[in-house]
Design a protein around this motif. Structure first.
Motif, PDB file in Angstrom:
ATOM      1  N   ALA A   1      -1.287   4.157   1.819  1.00 49.93           N
ATOM      2  CA  ALA A   1      -2.674   4.495   1.502  1.00 49.93           C
ATOM      3  C   ALA A   1      -3.630   3.741   2.419  1.00 49.93           C
ATOM      4  CB  ALA A   1      -2.980   4.170   0.050  1.00 49.93           C
ATOM      5  N   TYR A   2      -4.633   4.478   2.929  1.00 48.55           N
ATOM      6  CA  TYR A   2      -5.721   3.858   3.686  1.00 48.55           C
ATOM      7  C   TYR A   2      -6.980   4.676   3.426  1.00 48.55           C
ATOM      8  CZ  TYR A   2      -8.665   2.203   7.467  1.00 48.55           C
ATOM      9  OH  TYR A   2      -9.715   1.685   8.180  1.00 48.55           O
ATOM     10  N   ARG A   3      -7.953   4.071   2.758  1.00 46.71           N
ATOM     11  CA  ARG A   3      -9.167   4.771   2.362  1.00 46.71           C
ATOM     12  C   ARG A   3      -8.785   6.049   1.611  1.00 46.71           C
ATOM     13  NH1 ARG A   3     -12.874   3.840   7.802  1.00 46.71           N
ATOM     14  NH2 ARG A   3     -12.942   1.545   7.645  1.00 46.71           N
ATOM     15  N   ASP A   4      -9.205   7.219   2.112  1.00 45.35           N
ATOM     16  CA  ASP A   4      -8.875   8.460   1.411  1.00 45.35           C
ATOM     17  C   ASP A   4      -7.682   9.171   2.035  1.00 45.35           C
ATOM     18  OD1 ASP A   4     -10.181   9.001   3.750  1.00 45.35           O
ATOM     19  OD2 ASP A   4     -11.342  10.688   2.972  1.00 45.35           O
ATOM     20  N   HIS A   5      -6.892   8.456   2.841  1.00 40.15           N
ATOM     21  CA  HIS A   5      -5.719   9.030   3.497  1.00 40.15           C
ATOM     22  C   HIS A   5      -4.437   8.525   2.836  1.00 40.15           C
ATOM     23  CE1 HIS A   5      -8.083  10.753   6.755  1.00 40.15           C
ATOM     24  NE2 HIS A   5      -8.666   9.578   6.933  1.00 40.15           N
ATOM     25  N   ASN A   6      -3.432   9.392   2.789  1.00 36.53           N
ATOM     26  CA  ASN A   6      -2.069   9.003   2.415  1.00 36.53           C
ATOM     27  C   ASN A   6      -1.171   9.389   3.588  1.00 36.53           C
ATOM     28  OD1 ASN A   6      -2.139   8.108  -0.540  1.00 36.53           O
ATOM     29  ND2 ASN A   6      -3.267  10.037  -0.614  1.00 36.53           N
TER      30      ASN A   6
ATOM     31  N   ARG B   1      -0.587  15.767  -3.945  1.00 35.47           N
ATOM     32  CA  ARG B   1      -0.836  14.329  -4.065  1.00 35.47           C
ATOM     33  C   ARG B   1       0.496  13.591  -4.110  1.00 35.47           C
ATOM     34  NH1 ARG B   1      -5.615  14.049  -8.689  1.00 35.47           N
ATOM     35  NH2 ARG B   1      -7.179  15.301  -7.535  1.00 35.47           N
TER      36      ARG B   1
ATOM     37  N   SER C   1       1.670   4.352  -1.502  1.00 33.81           N
ATOM     38  CA  SER C   1       0.906   5.105  -2.501  1.00 33.81           C
ATOM     39  C   SER C   1       1.741   6.144  -3.230  1.00 33.81           C
ATOM     40  CB  SER C   1      -0.287   5.802  -1.830  1.00 33.81           C
ATOM     41  OG  SER C   1       0.153   6.638  -0.758  1.00 33.81           O
TER      42      SER C   1
ATOM     43  N   ASP D   1       0.816  -1.216   0.000  1.00 33.14           N
ATOM     44  CA  ASP D   1       0.000   0.000   0.000  1.00 33.14           C
ATOM     45  C   ASP D   1       0.852   1.269   0.000  1.00 33.14           C
ATOM     46  OD1 ASP D   1       1.015  -0.274   2.522  1.00 33.14           O
ATOM     47  OD2 ASP D   1      -0.882  -0.074   3.579  1.00 33.14           O
TER      48      ASP D   1
END
Length: 352
Positions: free
Chosen positions: A237-242, A210, A192, A190
């Protein structure tokens, strides 16, 4: 009958006067809903190696009864997959941390510039921390709970290695090794991307909103002659978090002008009693710092005549001998040290 009517009228007048005195005519009563403290509107979370940092603004008030005196931070920790009983349901928070801001009661002042901060060191790794804030004023009125603030606390990605910065003209090119992080021997899938942070004359700032998907960045928002430092973070990355991981080593860069100036032109000379007098048309570039004059004899090597840069477009060569032929050329140098091409060559016989 008339006496009774006068008595009733007198009673009405006295009642109206008492009502006017009691109520006054200043303003309407303030609705109780406006007296209740407003909840924090921007609760920010940041996952760190030490725990979860929660921060938010606390409204100020001149009236002591409306000043915030107590803060309750309700919290809960959920599996990354959500509440096992109802994964999509909002969590119900029952436990809380309690802080007092009343004067003389608080041992530690957690406020700085009107913003409250608290590091929750109990937030477990690989769980999602959820928080909600309630404020209480000096009159004991409680705000409505803030919105739910939630963020996972993950094992941070490792620091990117071999960060290098190459300085150019109005740009710095950064490159580093791709992060192949692992936790307990398991490779993280993960990752990102990467976040780049720069320190410079304009302060410290994050360069990309980003995460970058490749381990390189060309920074063209720099100025020549200024010093900069860079650091890179890999993100998970986790859901909408970086979530940024550990930072790389800082590297320095100093972009500089690499464009040479235009050469001087129209070099001309004349023999005088002092020596050979040289004159030329200056380079049109505005950043020219000065000029160098070169001389040689037929079949000889070029040698620079001036020990320091000339700031004028004239020069007298006093080290010449009569009836001897000399060759000359001139070169411009800018403030960054870039050298122009040479002017056209000129030859002259010294006949004083």
């Amino acid at each position: 009958m008339a006496i009774r009517l006068r008595a009733v009228a007198l009673v009405l007048v006295i009642s109206a006067a008492m009502f006017a005195v009691a109520c006054g005519v200043k303003s309407n009563p303030i609705p109780s809903s406006l007296l209740v403290p407003a909840p924090p509107s921007s609760v920010a979370l940041k996952s760190t190696a030490e725990g979860m940092l929660i921060s938010f603004n606390v409204p100020s008030a001149k009236d002591a009864s409306r000043a915030i005196e107590d803060i309750k931070i309700y919290y809960g920790y959920l599996p990354l997959t959500g509440d096992p009983a109802c994964p999509p349901c909002p969590p119900r928070l029952r436990k809380f941390y309690d802080f007092t801001l009343a004067k003389g009661k608080s041992k530690v002042d957690p406020m700085e510039g009107g913003r409250f901060s608290y590091l929750d060191t109990a937030a477990p790794m690989n769980m999602e921390a959820v928080y909600q804030v309630v404020l209480t004023d000096g009159a004991g009125r409680e705000s409505k709970p803030s919105h739910l603030a939630r963020m996972p606390r993950l094992v941070p990605a490792g620091a990117p290695l071999n960060l290098k910065a190459t300085s150019g003209d109005q740009e710095v090119i950064l490159a580093w090794d791709a992060v192949r992080a692992s936790v307990n021997g398991k490779t993280l899938t993960d990752i990102s991307g990467y976040i780049v942070v720069r320190k410079g004359p304009d302060g410290t700032k994050q360069l990309n909103e980003r995460p970058l998907t490749v381990p390189m960045l060309k920074d063209q928002t720099v100025n020549n002659g200024k010093d900069y430092s860079y650091q890179v973070f890999a993100t998970r990355a986790y859901r909408d978090h970086n979530l940024p991981g550990q930072g790389s080593q800082w590297v320095k860069a100093a972009p500089k002008d690499m464009q040479p100036p235009a050469p001087p032109s129209d070099l001309a000379g004349a023999s005088t009693a002092e020596g050979i007098y040289l004159r030329f048309t200056p380079s049109p570039d505005v950043d020219v710092a000065g000029y160098n004059v070169y001389r040689k004899t037929k079949g000889g090597q070029w040698s620079k005549l001036n020990a320091s840069l000339l700031v004028e477009n004239v020069y007298i060569d006093k080290g010449v001998k009569p009836e001897k032929t000399y060759y000359y050329r001139v070169q411009a140098q800018d403030e960054a040290g870039n050298l122009s091409q040479f002017s056209e060559e000129m030859d002259i016989v010294h006949l004083p």
